[in-house]
Write a protein that holds these residues in place. Sequence first.
Motif, short mmCIF file in Angstrom:
data_model
loop_
_atom_site.label_atom_id
_atom_site.label_comp_id
_atom_site.label_asym_id
_atom_site.label_seq_id
_atom_site.Cartn_x
_atom_site.Cartn_y
_atom_site.Cartn_z
N ALA A 182 0.84 -1.20 0.00
CA ALA A 182 0.00 0.00 0.00
C ALA A 182 0.87 1.25 0.00
O ALA A 182 0.63 2.20 -0.76
N LYS A 183 1.89 1.24 0.83
CA LYS A 183 2.82 2.38 0.88
C LYS A 183 3.49 2.60 -0.47
O LYS A 183 3.57 3.73 -0.96
N THR A 184 3.94 1.52 -1.10
CA THR A 184 4.61 1.63 -2.40
C THR A 184 3.69 2.26 -3.45
O THR A 184 4.09 3.17 -4.18
N PHE A 185 2.45 1.81 -3.51
CA PHE A 185 1.52 2.33 -4.51
C PHE A 185 1.16 3.79 -4.24
O PHE A 185 1.04 4.59 -5.17
N PHE A 186 1.00 4.15 -2.96
CA PHE A 186 0.66 5.54 -2.65
C PHE A 186 1.84 6.46 -2.97
O PHE A 186 1.65 7.58 -3.45
N VAL A 187 3.05 5.99 -2.71
CA VAL A 187 4.23 6.78 -3.09
C VAL A 187 4.26 6.98 -4.60
O VAL A 187 4.49 8.09 -5.10
N GLN A 188 4.00 5.92 -5.33
CA GLN A 188 4.02 6.00 -6.79
C GLN A 188 2.92 6.93 -7.29
O GLN A 188 3.10 7.65 -8.29
N ALA A 189 1.77 6.94 -6.59
CA ALA A 189 0.68 7.83 -6.99
C ALA A 189 1.10 9.30 -6.83
O ALA A 189 0.79 10.13 -7.69
N THR A 190 1.81 9.60 -5.74
CA THR A 190 2.26 10.98 -5.54
C THR A 190 3.32 11.36 -6.56
O THR A 190 3.42 12.53 -6.96
#
Length: 469
Positions: free
Chosen positions: A111-119
């Motif tokens: 989840a953290k990885t995907f949210f970082v990538q979204a930003t």
Amino acid sequence: MNRTAVDWCPSGATSGWRASGATLVLVVAGVLGAVGCTSEEKPKPNVPIGGGGNVGVGDLSGQPKAGQQWTMADAGSGEGIGKNRPKMNDSALGLYNKGMDAFRTGDLANAKTFFVQATQADSKAYQAYYSLGVVQERLKDEAALQSYRQAYTVVPDYEPAIMAWAVLKARKGSTSEADSFLTQKHNEIPKSAAVLAALAEVKSLAKDSASAQKYASDALKINPDYKPAMVVIARDYYRARKLDLSLYALKAILDGYDKDNPARDPSNAEALLLRGLIFKEQGDRAGAIDHFQRAVSVRPDLVEARIQLATFLLQAGNGDQAKPLVEGALRFDSENLPAHLLLGDCLRLEGKWADAKQRFDYVLSKDSSMYQAHYNLGLLYLNAPSMPQMTPLQQVDAASASLKKYQQLRPKGMTDDSDELINRAKLKRGELEAAQQASQPQPATPPADAKKAPDKTPAPLPAKPPEKK
């Protein structure tokens, strides 16, 4: 100065604060029940809130929802809040949705990885910054505050990030800084019920119950249907140990008072958890279990509800039902010591002695004063058929030592079976010593009263005289 109770009703009814020294329960009906006496309620935009250790990742305001919303409650803000915000681009939105899917399963790392990538895909994706902060907070990552800050930097009136930043600051001990920040935000966006509710929570954490109640009710003036403010009122009463008032406040949220004042949010997970905790204190086992089960069904990420429900199940010997709850709790909070302790107990009941000991050792390595871990370890040593690299005598001695340590650390006046367990350990030690002695070969010795056997060795003969010459 703490008020005993306060009463407020929107315009059209009696307004203003009214102290009451008696009939406290009826007064709470005025605080929460009266929110139904307004003839006009402000619309509430679809904005999630977080913070306070039970944060949930929210969905997108003004955009397609990213699956089920797991938050403390629906947010409600004042007029003009939430307009003209940047929309997340398609690339970032796809990554955000993947992050939401990972969060729902407790896969916080992904989840953290995907949210970082979204930003990274959209520097204005304020919801992704907020959700990243939620995950970082659960992972005990200090960067959570920065992520929340980035979210409300992009959108200065983004209430979820404002609330989450302030409440996390307060929980870390910086209540004055959180107070100042929220006061400034209240001046900037005076129509925000969320900011006032957060200020109420910060005041409650600082043990200023009177101010907490005032700010929460001020939030209800802005939005009479704002559930988080209602929960803050109930939670503050709980912290102040005014359990009857807390229960009455929770009644407004979960049950309602009558047809004119119906339940505001019957499935509010925070309210269900809080009432379950009160029922537990009052000895209402069935009521507590029911509320914890309902809270978990609504908010699978609500760690405390999982732990409380698993504890009851373990007490009833239902380790097989408790184990999935505890494992789920650890997915959302991997360092939660009560959850590790409960999982160790589940493993002990399964006869996985070494695995259980590993859990108990982990808990004690993080907090050696956690007396329950010493008790569980003593029980394990006493009942395990054998432990790796320990002789039976060493194992029983370790059981006694752990149980005695438990007795030193447990709260004064607590009664339990630890004395009985220590006596069992003593008896077991005696049996082991006796068995050990019996197994050793003993040297043969003659009976003490036996007669001495006659010496049958022939006596020497006298020498012959010399012959005469």
